[in-house]
Enzyme design. Structure first.
Site: not given
Ligand code: NAP
Length: 287
Positions: A54, A98, A121
């Site tokens: 990422k 994460q 997200d």
């Protein structure tokens, strides 16, 4: 019939080039660099790889990224304090924690702590609720990537039968809602679905996100269907495969995504998209 293979890598490359131009424009015209903060708790090897990928993608596209590493025994309050600080930082347009998190930390509480307008997200309840009404601030990256792939390949959605195999909060459920918003007739299947093939055979568009290699075989697919394989499974011999018997199903489908190189590259691309859009919104709102 032999399916056309949807090249997710090529679509992702094209979109990333477009986003890089928009990002460069923000810097030139407004002096703003889109910024994302990534929080990694613990040392899960798979998470390390995801985070590295990422951050590399952000760098390539011109997005500023900050990585916050916290030890595996971090108390929840410490993580919450970090999120609060990032929520208040105007240079940060996106916050990503994460997953998975260590057991002492409550996942729902963490997801709700992130400001919805920085939730790139798309996991905050506010954004999840928006999927139901069609007003989500940030669509979650993997189903959003599938939606963009279908759009790129000009697959008609309205009025088509869509079957989604998998009902997780991050892939299956939001995927079903997003396609419903586009006026598809959607059926969602899961582990307890009886006779899965009876449902998948009805699909004009079949999206599979179960995490079971070889789950979908040709007899379960309608001739001419569009087949999107979200699954990523590592076989004992080291090979990476999806949930669909690719070689068998490609002889029956009209379009199919490979694994790797299908949906995977689109997921990170949508994270870049959401971060860029967040920065553009912040500029418009004078933040
Ligand atoms: P998950 O949380 O484990 O959910 C799997 C879903 O599939 C569940 O709803 C489960 O049903 C259902 N399922 C499992 N076995 C099934 C079966 N035999 N028949 C029908 N349904 C079945 O997984 P996830 O996070 O959604 O991920 C799914 C897959 O996509 C994994 O392979 C993952 O690695 C991959 N993935 C890929 C990307 C990408 O970027 N390409 C991103 C995220 C995930 P129940 O609800 O009844 O348990």
């Amino acid at each position: 019939m032999t399916a056309r293979i949807i090249d997710g890598k090529a679509v992702a490359r094209k979109l990333r080039a477009e986003y890089a131009e928009r990002i460069a424009g923000l810097k030139t015209h407004y002096g703003v660099l889109p910024g994302i903060a990534v929080i990694l708790v613990g040392e899960n090897p798979a998470s390390e790889v995801y985070v590295r990928n990422k951050i590399a993608a952000c760098k390539d596209t011109g997005i500023h990224s900050e990585l916050y590493r916290l030890p595996a025994d971090t108390p929840e309050a410490t993580l919450m304090a970090r999120i609060d600080a990032l929520n208040a930082d105007p240079a940060v347009h996106g916050i990503l924690v994460q997953l998975p998190l260590p057991p002492q930390i409550s996942l729902p509480d963490v997801l709700e702590r992130i400001a919805p307008d920085k939730d790139v997200d798309g996991f905050h309840l506010y954004n999840v609720g928006g999927l139901v009404t069609g007003n989500t601030v940030f669509p979650p990256c993997t189903p959003f990537g599938v939606q963009k792939l279908l759009e790129h390949e000009k697959v008609e959605i309205e009025g088509r039968n869509v079957v989604v195999v998998g009902a997780s909060n991050i892939v299956g459920k939001p995927m079903a809602l997003m396609l419903m918003q586009q006026d598809a007739t959607v059926c969602i299947c899961h582990k307890k679905t009886r006779d899965l093939g009876q449902f998948t055979l009805l699909a004009d568009i079949l999206v599979v996100a179960a995490g079971v290699p070889g789950l979908i075989v040709p007899q379960m697919v309608k001739t001419g269907a569009v087949v999107i394989d979200v699954g990523i499974n590592r076989l004992p011999d080291g090979r990476l495969v999806g949930d669909v018997d690719f070689e068998g199903v490609r002889k029956k489908a009209s379009m199919i995504t490979p694994v790797p190189g299908g949906v995977g590259p689109m997921t990170i691309t949508m994270l870049l998209h959401n971060t860029l859009v967040s920065a553009e919104r912040a500029i418009s709102a004078g933040r």
